[in-house]
Motif scaffolding. Structure first.
Motif, PDB file in Angstrom:
ATOM      1  N   PRO A  24       0.747  -1.195   0.107  1.00  0.00           N
ATOM      2  CA  PRO A  24      -0.008   0.107   0.000  1.00  0.00           C
ATOM      3  C   PRO A  24       0.733   1.213   0.025  1.00  0.00           C
ATOM      4  O   PRO A  24       0.650   2.459  -0.496  1.00  0.00           O
ATOM      5  N   TYR A  83     -13.512  -8.465   4.089  1.00  0.00           N
ATOM      6  CA  TYR A  83     -11.968  -8.608   3.716  1.00  0.00           C
ATOM      7  C   TYR A  83     -11.543  -7.538   2.581  1.00  0.00           C
ATOM      8  O   TYR A  83     -10.659  -6.817   2.749  1.00  0.00           O
ATOM      9  N   ALA A  86     -11.591  -3.770   3.465  1.00  0.00           N
ATOM     10  CA  ALA A  86     -10.158  -3.684   4.129  1.00  0.00           C
ATOM     11  C   ALA A  86      -9.120  -3.441   3.112  1.00  0.00           C
ATOM     12  O   ALA A  86      -8.450  -2.588   3.133  1.00  0.00           O
ATOM     13  N   GLU A  89      -9.654  -0.069   1.381  1.00  0.00           N
ATOM     14  CA  GLU A  89      -9.187   0.869   2.308  1.00  0.00           C
ATOM     15  C   GLU A  89      -7.707   1.165   2.329  1.00  0.00           C
ATOM     16  O   GLU A  89      -7.078   2.358   2.315  1.00  0.00           O
ATOM     17  N   THR A  90      -6.738   0.210   1.885  1.00  0.00           N
ATOM     18  CA  THR A  90      -5.301   0.305   1.961  1.00  0.00           C
ATOM     19  C   THR A  90      -4.890   1.243   0.794  1.00  0.00           C
ATOM     20  O   THR A  90      -3.868   1.732   0.746  1.00  0.00           O
ATOM     21  N   ASP A  94     -12.409   5.029   1.862  1.00  0.00           N
ATOM     22  CA  ASP A  94     -13.018   4.830   2.780  1.00  0.00           C
ATOM     23  C   ASP A  94     -14.321   3.736   2.724  1.00  0.00           C
ATOM     24  O   ASP A  94     -14.867   3.957   1.722  1.00  0.00           O
ATOM     25  N   ARG A  95     -14.195   2.684   3.656  1.00  0.00           N
ATOM     26  CA  ARG A  95     -15.512   1.910   3.416  1.00  0.00           C
ATOM     27  C   ARG A  95     -17.033   2.535   3.351  1.00  0.00           C
ATOM     28  O   ARG A  95     -17.746   2.006   2.435  1.00  0.00           O
ATOM     29  N   ARG A 155      -7.485 -15.880   1.507  1.00  0.00           N
ATOM     30  CA  ARG A 155      -8.426 -16.194   2.557  1.00  0.00           C
ATOM     31  C   ARG A 155      -9.670 -16.688   1.903  1.00  0.00           C
ATOM     32  O   ARG A 155     -10.470 -17.813   2.473  1.00  0.00           O
ATOM     33  N   ALA A 301     -23.221   2.024  19.409  1.00  0.00           N
ATOM     34  CA  ALA A 301     -21.962   1.639  19.643  1.00  0.00           C
ATOM     35  C   ALA A 301     -21.038   2.845  19.923  1.00  0.00           C
ATOM     36  O   ALA A 301     -20.120   2.926  20.629  1.00  0.00           O
ATOM     37  N   ALA A 305     -19.018   3.830  22.998  1.00  0.00           N
ATOM     38  CA  ALA A 305     -17.404   3.805  23.210  1.00  0.00           C
ATOM     39  C   ALA A 305     -16.900   5.153  23.661  1.00  0.00           C
ATOM     40  O   ALA A 305     -15.757   5.302  24.299  1.00  0.00           O
TER      41      ALA A 305
ATOM     42  N   GLU B   5      -0.741  -0.433   7.177  1.00  0.00           N
ATOM     43  CA  GLU B   5      -1.305  -0.911   5.947  1.00  0.00           C
ATOM     44  C   GLU B   5      -1.917   0.103   4.916  1.00  0.00           C
ATOM     45  O   GLU B   5      -1.863   0.199   3.861  1.00  0.00           O
ATOM     46  N   SER B   6      -2.292   1.310   5.900  1.00  0.00           N
ATOM     47  CA  SER B   6      -2.943   2.090   5.076  1.00  0.00           C
ATOM     48  C   SER B   6      -2.211   3.204   4.297  1.00  0.00           C
ATOM     49  O   SER B   6      -1.458   3.777   4.987  1.00  0.00           O
ATOM     50  N   PRO B   9      -5.304   8.877   3.438  1.00  0.00           N
ATOM     51  CA  PRO B   9      -5.568   9.730   4.573  1.00  0.00           C
ATOM     52  C   PRO B   9      -6.689   8.983   5.794  1.00  0.00           C
ATOM     53  O   PRO B   9      -7.016   7.804   4.978  1.00  0.00           O
ATOM     54  N   PRO B  11      -9.688   7.687   7.429  1.00  0.00           N
ATOM     55  CA  PRO B  11     -11.058   7.932   7.137  1.00  0.00           C
ATOM     56  C   PRO B  11     -11.814   8.911   7.620  1.00  0.00           C
ATOM     57  O   PRO B  11     -11.500   9.501   8.580  1.00  0.00           O
ATOM     58  N   ARG B  12     -13.058   9.415   7.049  1.00  0.00           N
ATOM     59  CA  ARG B  12     -13.768  10.649   7.377  1.00  0.00           C
ATOM     60  C   ARG B  12     -14.188  10.312   8.790  1.00  0.00           C
ATOM     61  O   ARG B  12     -13.638   9.533   9.505  1.00  0.00           O
ATOM     62  N   SER B  14     -15.538   7.913  10.540  1.00  0.00           N
ATOM     63  CA  SER B  14     -16.092   6.679  10.821  1.00  0.00           C
ATOM     64  C   SER B  14     -15.210   5.774  12.010  1.00  0.00           C
ATOM     65  O   SER B  14     -14.290   6.776  12.395  1.00  0.00           O
ATOM     66  N   TRP B  15     -15.544   4.662  12.340  1.00  0.00           N
ATOM     67  CA  TRP B  15     -14.900   4.205  13.428  1.00  0.00           C
ATOM     68  C   TRP B  15     -13.340   4.065  13.051  1.00  0.00           C
ATOM     69  O   TRP B  15     -12.866   3.758  11.956  1.00  0.00           O
ATOM     70  N   VAL B  33      -3.292 -10.536  10.196  1.00  0.00           N
ATOM     71  CA  VAL B  33      -4.289 -11.305   9.289  1.00  0.00           C
ATOM     72  C   VAL B  33      -5.081 -10.287   8.418  1.00  0.00           C
ATOM     73  O   VAL B  33      -5.699 -10.536   7.229  1.00  0.00           O
ATOM     74  N   SER B  35      -7.334  -6.165   8.694  1.00  0.00           N
ATOM     75  CA  SER B  35      -7.836  -5.084   9.601  1.00  0.00           C
ATOM     76  C   SER B  35      -9.599  -5.046   9.746  1.00  0.00           C
ATOM     77  O   SER B  35     -10.129  -5.569   8.965  1.00  0.00           O
ATOM     78  N   HIS B  37     -13.001  -2.121  11.052  1.00  0.00           N
ATOM     79  CA  HIS B  37     -13.190  -0.777  11.832  1.00  0.00           C
ATOM     80  C   HIS B  37     -14.176  -1.201  13.161  1.00  0.00           C
ATOM     81  O   HIS B  37     -14.967  -2.364  13.151  1.00  0.00           O
ATOM     82  N   PRO B  39     -15.810   0.607  16.774  1.00  0.00           N
ATOM     83  CA  PRO B  39     -16.039   1.728  17.664  1.00  0.00           C
ATOM     84  C   PRO B  39     -14.933   1.723  18.939  1.00  0.00           C
ATOM     85  O   PRO B  39     -14.391   2.947  19.142  1.00  0.00           O
ATOM     86  N   ASP B  40     -14.462   0.615  19.347  1.00  0.00           N
ATOM     87  CA  ASP B  40     -13.432   0.721  20.505  1.00  0.00           C
ATOM     88  C   ASP B  40     -12.836  -0.712  20.486  1.00  0.00           C
ATOM     89  O   ASP B  40     -13.279  -1.677  19.547  1.00  0.00           O
ATOM     90  N   MET B  43     -14.934  -4.135  21.026  1.00  0.00           N
ATOM     91  CA  MET B  43     -15.748  -4.466  19.882  1.00  0.00           C
ATOM     92  C   MET B  43     -14.826  -5.010  18.619  1.00  0.00           C
ATOM     93  O   MET B  43     -15.291  -5.769  18.013  1.00  0.00           O
ATOM     94  N   LEU B  51     -14.919 -12.288  12.256  1.00  0.00           N
ATOM     95  CA  LEU B  51     -14.352 -12.149  10.797  1.00  0.00           C
ATOM     96  C   LEU B  51     -13.094 -12.722  10.425  1.00  0.00           C
ATOM     97  O   LEU B  51     -13.098 -13.479   9.412  1.00  0.00           O
ATOM     98  N   TYR B  52     -12.176 -13.267  11.557  1.00  0.00           N
ATOM     99  CA  TYR B  52     -11.118 -13.753  10.989  1.00  0.00           C
ATOM    100  C   TYR B  52     -10.902 -15.171  11.914  1.00  0.00           C
ATOM    101  O   TYR B  52     -10.161 -16.137  11.418  1.00  0.00           O
TER     102      TYR B  52
END
Ligand SMILES: [Fe+2]
Ligand SMILES: [Fe+2]
Lengths: 318, 104
Positions: A24, A83, A86, A89-90, A94-95, A155, A301, A305, B5-6, B9, B11-12, B14-15, B33, B35, B37, B39-40, B43, B51-52
């Motif tokens: 990236p 996946y 993500a 996003e690299t 933005d998602r 994956r 959420a 947080a 990895e990113s 910029p 993200p706007r 978002s989380w 493995v 990434s 998003h 909130p904390d 989570m 996911l993984y």
């Protein structure tokens, strides 16, 4: 550290030519980045929209075993979408922005998911043909020049083989059943065969971006090469299952060492891509509704947080 | 600092982005493995599990706020790695020992 633009371009070309992965934060041509964002986003959207035709059947699965399997498969597709978002996003998108583009129909997803799943046999045929075609498309992407995309594909491919096998097994069970069940399998095969062939995209002569994508080693094979591979893989599977693929021109050609097959209706593919498929509007409306009705969960959420973080700092200060 | 990895910029609104590391089984290191998003961090951990590790891929998960990762610059020929580039004597193959000397 600053390098001249030509040097950067040469370094990029050398990395690709040596079959190394581009990562990236490497310099990359803007067009390469744009192509990848478009392709990965489209791929991610396909996984997400692809949950709909099958998700619709989870509550109607004929046994607890089949329900558990279908639920697991649909969960996998959600995972594949994650996946891939993500990986996109690299590249600096933005998602949330990609999701917006999907529900505003500014980005596309695979044409295949604009066809309806009409009977339980469709669930088997989707696993067999649609996931089968997806595997054909995706295995070469595991060697794509862009590292995060290739890793996501590795994956995904591991999980896809379960998808294809559960579909085929479901169909085998139906073929051992009644005449009515066998007729359902044949009917579903008839409806999904041609759309599955279209999943590989337009014919090579009509696919202007293929050349560049192959040069960049994003793509490894042309659409027609992959389509041929799929036909050759699938024909004996159909025979073993006892269904007829709905193509009178389909036959083994010993000279080519491959199957000859008929031409898909490319006009239909264009129609479906441009939004006039049987379910386009329904798919997007459903995705939008899910996004909007989930908003309160995301907000809650976030608020939770923030509250926890505030408490932690207050606790530390006290 | 740029996340590992990113490329782009942040993200706007978002989380935050978390990088996910999984220990596949006892005795192995945690390995990156992917990434996600969340909130904390808590989570993020739950989402990472869903996911993984849907197929027993792990016995332990780390999630790390991507913004907290300090990364070297990416090019492999970077001067950053030069100190190890010319120290061939750090490798066993640097030393020639006669073939008939055992266990060496
Ligand atoms: Fe998938
Ligand atoms: Fe799948």
């Amino acid at each position: 550290m600053s390098a001249a633009p030509e040097e950067l371009e040469q370094a990029f070309d050398a990395t690709v030519a040596a079959d190394q992965r581009v990562e990236p934060r490497d310099w990359m041509p803007e067009a390469y980045r744009r192509t990848l964002i478009r392709q990965i986003a489209q791929h991610a959207h396909s996984e997400i929209i692809g949950m709909q035709p099958e998700g619709n059947w989870i509550l109607r699965a004929p046994s607890l075993r089949r329900k558990a399997i279908l639920l697991a498969k649909v969960q996998d597709e959600a995972g594949h979408g994650m996946y891939l978002y993500a990986a996109a996003e690299t590249l600096g998108v933005d998602r949330a922005e990609l999701t917006e583009k999907l529900i505003e129909s500014k980005q596309k997803y695979s044409s295949i998911f604009n066809y309806p799943a009409l009977s339980w046999a469709d669930i088997g045929v989707i696993g067999w043909l649609v996931d089968g075609a997806a595997v054909c498309n995706q295995v070469p992407l595991c060697r794509c020049s862009f590292g995060p995309y290739a890793r996501a594909m590795i994956r995904i491919c591991k999980e896809e083989s379960f998808h294809q096998r559960q579909g085929y097994e479901l169909l085998m069970a139906m073929m051992r059943g009644t005449d009515a069940q066998r007729a359902m399998v044949q009917d579903a095969t008839d409806r999904w065969w041609w759309p599955s062939l279209m999943m590989f995209g337009p014919p090579d002569g009509d696919s202007p971006n293929t050349q560049q994508s192959m040069q960049w080693r994003i793509k490894r094979h042309t659409n027609d090469e992959l389509r041929q591979r799929f036909v050759d893989m699938t024909a004996p599977q159909a025979e073993a299952l006892g269904v007829t693929l709905p193509d009178p021109q389909l036959r083994w050609n010993p000279e080519r060492g491959a199957h000859d097959y008929g031409e898909p209706d490319w006009e239909e593919l264009k129609q479906v891509i441009s939004g006039a498929g049987p379910c386009n509007q329904q798919r997007i409306a459903h995705r939008r509704a899910a996004h909007e009705s989930g908003a309160w969960v995301r907000e809650a959420a976030t608020a939770y947080a923030a509250k926890q973080a505030r408490r932690a700092t207050e606790g530390a200060a006290a | 600092m740029t996340p590992a990895e990113s490329g782009g910029p942040a993200p706007r609104d978002s989380w935050p982005l978390f990088e996910v590391f999984i220990r596949g089984k006892r005795g192995l290191n945690h390995v990156h493995v992917g990434s996600l998003h969340a909130p904390d961090a808590e989570m993020a951990l739950h989402n990472a599990r869903d996911l993984y590790t849907r197929r027993n891929e792990g016995v332990s998960i780390w999630v790390v706020d991507a913004a907290a990762i300090t990364a070297s610059s990416p090019e492999e020929k970077d001067p950053f790695f030069a100190p190890s580039g010319d120290k061939v004597y750090r490798h066993p193959t640097f030393y020639s020992i006669p073939d008939d000397v055992p266990h060496l």
